[in-house]
Design a protein around this motif. Structure first.
Motif, PDB file in Angstrom:
ATOM      1  N   LEU A   1     -46.107 104.778  79.896  1.00 55.97           N
ATOM      2  CA  LEU A   1     -46.252 106.210  79.656  1.00 55.97           C
ATOM      3  C   LEU A   1     -46.757 106.847  80.950  1.00 55.97           C
ATOM      4  N   LYS A   2     -46.036 107.870  81.427  1.00 54.18           N
ATOM      5  CA  LYS A   2     -46.385 108.522  82.688  1.00 54.18           C
ATOM      6  C   LYS A   2     -47.022 109.878  82.402  1.00 54.18           C
ATOM      7  N   ILE A   3     -48.262 110.025  82.871  1.00 51.08           N
ATOM      8  CA  ILE A   3     -49.010 111.266  82.634  1.00 51.08           C
ATOM      9  C   ILE A   3     -48.545 112.329  83.618  1.00 51.08           C
ATOM     10  N   ASP A   4     -48.195 113.482  83.107  1.00 45.40           N
ATOM     11  CA  ASP A   4     -47.613 114.542  83.937  1.00 45.40           C
ATOM     12  C   ASP A   4     -48.631 115.088  84.936  1.00 45.40           C
ATOM     13  N   LYS A   5     -48.122 115.445  86.103  1.00 47.61           N
ATOM     14  CA  LYS A   5     -48.992 115.922  87.184  1.00 47.61           C
ATOM     15  C   LYS A   5     -49.672 117.249  86.847  1.00 47.61           C
ATOM     16  N   SER A   6     -49.124 118.002  85.920  1.00 47.78           N
ATOM     17  CA  SER A   6     -49.751 119.282  85.563  1.00 47.78           C
ATOM     18  C   SER A   6     -51.142 119.071  84.979  1.00 47.78           C
ATOM     19  N   PHE A   7     -51.354 117.931  84.329  1.00 48.23           N
ATOM     20  CA  PHE A   7     -52.679 117.611  83.804  1.00 48.23           C
ATOM     21  C   PHE A   7     -53.564 116.987  84.879  1.00 48.23           C
ATOM     22  N   VAL A   8     -52.941 116.155  85.723  1.00 46.66           N
ATOM     23  CA  VAL A   8     -53.711 115.437  86.746  1.00 46.66           C
ATOM     24  C   VAL A   8     -54.281 116.401  87.780  1.00 46.66           C
ATOM     25  N   THR A   9     -53.462 117.355  88.226  1.00 44.41           N
ATOM     26  CA  THR A   9     -53.910 118.266  89.284  1.00 44.41           C
ATOM     27  C   THR A   9     -54.968 119.253  88.820  1.00 44.41           C
ATOM     28  N   THR A  10     -55.117 119.399  87.512  1.00 40.98           N
ATOM     29  CA  THR A  10     -56.102 120.351  86.982  1.00 40.98           C
ATOM     30  C   THR A  10     -57.269 119.664  86.286  1.00 40.98           C
ATOM     31  N   MET A  11     -57.308 118.337  86.303  1.00 46.12           N
ATOM     32  CA  MET A  11     -58.312 117.632  85.516  1.00 46.12           C
ATOM     33  C   MET A  11     -59.737 117.867  86.033  1.00 46.12           C
ATOM     34  N   GLU A  12     -59.901 118.137  87.332  1.00 44.12           N
ATOM     35  CA  GLU A  12     -61.237 118.367  87.877  1.00 44.12           C
ATOM     36  C   GLU A  12     -61.819 119.695  87.393  1.00 44.12           C
ATOM     37  N   ALA A  13     -60.964 120.698  87.294  1.00 45.67           N
ATOM     38  CA  ALA A  13     -61.432 122.039  86.930  1.00 45.67           C
ATOM     39  C   ALA A  13     -61.303 122.338  85.446  1.00 45.67           C
ATOM     40  N   SER A  14     -60.467 121.593  84.750  1.00 42.41           N
ATOM     41  CA  SER A  14     -60.187 121.899  83.348  1.00 42.41           C
ATOM     42  C   SER A  14     -60.631 120.753  82.437  1.00 42.41           C
TER      43      SER A  14
ATOM     44  N   MET B   1     -61.141 112.275  94.106  1.00 41.36           N
ATOM     45  CA  MET B   1     -61.792 112.597  92.841  1.00 41.36           C
ATOM     46  C   MET B   1     -60.849 112.372  91.662  1.00 41.36           C
ATOM     47  N   ALA B   2     -59.590 112.769  91.833  1.00 38.67           N
ATOM     48  CA  ALA B   2     -58.608 112.553  90.769  1.00 38.67           C
ATOM     49  C   ALA B   2     -58.375 111.062  90.549  1.00 38.67           C
ATOM     50  N   ALA B   3     -58.260 110.304  91.639  1.00 41.40           N
ATOM     51  CA  ALA B   3     -58.032 108.862  91.533  1.00 41.40           C
ATOM     52  C   ALA B   3     -59.205 108.189  90.822  1.00 41.40           C
ATOM     53  N   ILE B   4     -60.433 108.564  91.210  1.00 45.49           N
ATOM     54  CA  ILE B   4     -61.619 107.982  90.593  1.00 45.49           C
ATOM     55  C   ILE B   4     -61.729 108.387  89.129  1.00 45.49           C
ATOM     56  N   GLY B   5     -61.470 109.674  88.859  1.00 51.08           N
ATOM     57  CA  GLY B   5     -61.542 110.165  87.486  1.00 51.08           C
ATOM     58  C   GLY B   5     -60.555 109.465  86.568  1.00 51.08           C
ATOM     59  N   LEU B   6     -59.345 109.268  87.030  1.00 53.70           N
ATOM     60  CA  LEU B   6     -58.331 108.577  86.227  1.00 53.70           C
ATOM     61  C   LEU B   6     -58.723 107.123  85.988  1.00 53.70           C
ATOM     62  N   ARG B   7     -59.249 106.507  87.006  1.00 50.93           N
ATOM     63  CA  ARG B   7     -59.679 105.104  86.872  1.00 50.93           C
ATOM     64  C   ARG B   7     -60.810 104.990  85.857  1.00 50.93           C
ATOM     65  N   GLU B   8     -61.752 105.936  85.898  1.00 47.20           N
ATOM     66  CA  GLU B   8     -62.862 105.924  84.947  1.00 47.20           C
ATOM     67  C   GLU B   8     -62.376 106.110  83.513  1.00 47.20           C
ATOM     68  N   LEU B   9     -61.305 106.879  83.344  1.00 46.66           N
ATOM     69  CA  LEU B   9     -60.748 107.100  82.009  1.00 46.66           C
ATOM     70  C   LEU B   9     -59.907 105.919  81.529  1.00 46.66           C
ATOM     71  N   GLY B  10     -59.580 105.000  82.460  1.00 46.05           N
ATOM     72  CA  GLY B  10     -58.838 103.810  82.075  1.00 46.05           C
ATOM     73  C   GLY B  10     -57.378 103.795  82.463  1.00 46.05           C
ATOM     74  N   CYS B  11     -56.938 104.778  83.277  1.00 46.98           N
ATOM     75  CA  CYS B  11     -55.544 104.784  83.731  1.00 46.98           C
ATOM     76  C   CYS B  11     -55.379 103.705  84.786  1.00 46.98           C
ATOM     77  N   ARG B  12     -54.416 102.848  84.621  1.00 47.86           N
ATOM     78  CA  ARG B  12     -54.286 101.673  85.490  1.00 47.86           C
ATOM     79  C   ARG B  12     -53.552 101.954  86.789  1.00 47.86           C
ATOM     80  N   PHE B  13     -52.476 102.753  86.724  1.00 54.59           N
ATOM     81  CA  PHE B  13     -51.645 102.974  87.911  1.00 54.59           C
ATOM     82  C   PHE B  13     -51.570 104.459  88.262  1.00 54.59           C
ATOM     83  N   GLY B  14     -51.222 104.745  89.498  1.00 52.39           N
ATOM     84  CA  GLY B  14     -51.104 106.134  89.915  1.00 52.39           C
ATOM     85  C   GLY B  14     -50.266 106.306  91.158  1.00 52.39           C
ATOM     86  N   GLN B  15     -49.850 107.537  91.385  1.00 50.94           N
ATOM     87  CA  GLN B  15     -49.106 107.888  92.588  1.00 50.94           C
ATOM     88  C   GLN B  15     -49.379 109.345  92.911  1.00 50.94           C
TER      89      GLN B  15
END
Length: 393
Positions: free
Chosen positions: A312-325, A355-369
């Motif tokens: 399952l690939k998480i859309d960038k629209s959520f990733v790019t706004t996760m710090e502020a939203s 920050m996004a990479a660390i935040g995703l890792r903390e939430l348990g997302c295994r891979f990223g680009q």
């Protein structure tokens, strides 16, 4: 935004003097910076109608400046200058296209006054390779014949973006991304031509080109890395996709388990029974299946559970706004829990900072680009990047 104002970022005194004179002849008010931070501060304070940016300065990364402007939602008309030939121009243009910046044109050194006048007057963008003359570029006409001609002239190229294991930093594969390197218009993103190719049936030839080229690239760098390829919804209408993938993998002795086929949520909804049959067959052959841009479509949980996806690939629209939203962060967290419950791997796209990479890792997302690791690159640049990345680990 002010009218007729130009802010210049350049450390070349001669060029700055020339640009200032040309702009003032056109009734522009002009300001000049040599420092990137001062340049950004001046944009925020002054809101100039036009920007002129030297792509290469000793203390400034021109590409990073463009990314900063995109994050600021900059609406200024942007003129890029470069004295290093055309080497950086495709990357600069690609960055501008992906971030929807208003690039008016690129000027080579030595800058010719009449070209600068055209750009300041907001004429259509000039030929990127213009020297002592220029032509107004007509809007690119996309139809069956133009795509056929591009195929014959080998104008389609494949770029690659690495995918990273967020917990270890290991490169696990590359996503193959199609680009049209038009001789006059420069790099064109697939959003411009893919829908036409789908309507004309040429999407099958383009998909096969990406698969073949991508496999050859992956095999040239590794015996274990995976290749991700985007699959059009139109390719799920018949069995030709199955036959092509099987034949190409057999031809190159490429293990289907190393290929990830990415499909959007919408693609699986056009004909759910047909999609389930084709995707099930592909999965049985060993291909991995990823649902792309998850969260932006309308798939039901029952459909997601019924189809044989492995990722399952998480859309960038959520990733790019996760710090502020907080809402974006909650959507990502719930998506990761859903993926875990269904036994799916997860990968996030659009990671642009640590920050996004660390935040995703903390939430348990295994891979990223994303741009934090590397932007899409051609094959040669990807090999250099991979060598450098592995050398740092």
């Amino acid at each position: 935004m002010s009218t007729n104002t130009l802010l210049i970022l350049d450390d070349d005194v001669t060029l700055t003097t020339l640009m200032t004179a040309v702009a003032r002849d056109l009734a522009f008010e002009v300001k000049h910076c040599e420092d990137g931070r001062q340049f950004i501060d001046a944009i925020l304070a002054w809101k100039p109608s036009h920007l002129a940016i030297d792509l290469v300065m000793p203390s400034i990364d021109g590409i990073e400046i463009l990314k900063t402007l995109a994050r600021m939602d900059c609406q200024s008309s942007i003129i890029l200058t470069s004295g290093i030939g055309s080497a950086l121009l495709p990357l600069a243009q690609l960055t501008a296209l992906e971030h929807q910046l208003n690039i008016r044109g690129i000027l080579h050194h030595p800058v010719l006054p009449h070209l600068l006048q055209k750009l300041l007057a907001d004429h259509p963008s000039v030929d990127l390779h213009a020297t002592d003359h220029t032509e107004v570029i007509k809007p690119l006409s996309i139809d069956h014949e133009s795509i056929n001609e591009a195929i014959r002239q080998q104008q389609f190229v494949v770029y690659y973006q690495p995918q990273i294991e967020l917990f270890t930093g290991e490169v696990i594969g590359f996503e193959a991304l199609l680009r049209w390197q038009h001789p006059q218009q420069g790099i064109q993103l697939p959003e411009l031509f893919i829908h036409v190719a789908e309507d004309t049936g040429q999407i099958e030839a383009l998909t096969e080109y990406v698969v073949v080229t991508g496999i050859q690239f992956i095999q040239s760098i590794s015996s274990t890395l995976c290749l991700s390829v985007n699959i059009s919804a139109k390719s799920l209408h018949n069995d030709r996709l199955i036959k092509m993938l099987e034949q190409v993998c057999q031809r190159f002795a490429f293990d289907p388990a190393r290929m990830i086929l990415e499909l959007t949520e919408t693609a699986t909804m056009l004909d759910t029974q047909q999609a389930e049959r084709i995707l099930t067959h592909l999965r049985e052959q060993g291909f991995k299946l990823s649902i792309d841009d998850f969260g932006t479509g309308y798939s039901s949980m029952s459909q997601l559970a019924a189809l044989p996806f492995t990722e399952l690939k998480i859309d960038k629209s959520f990733v790019t706004t996760m710090e502020a939203s907080s809402k974006s962060r909650k959507v990502i967290a719930s998506t990761l829990k859903l993926a875990e419950s269904l036994g799916l791997e997860t990968i996030a796209e659009g990671i642009e900072n640590s920050m996004a990479a660390i935040g995703l890792r903390e939430l348990g997302c295994r891979f990223g680009q994303g741009y934090f690791f590397a932007r899409p690159m051609d094959a040669a640049a990807s090999k250099v990047w991979l060598s450098h990345w592995n050398g740092q680990r």
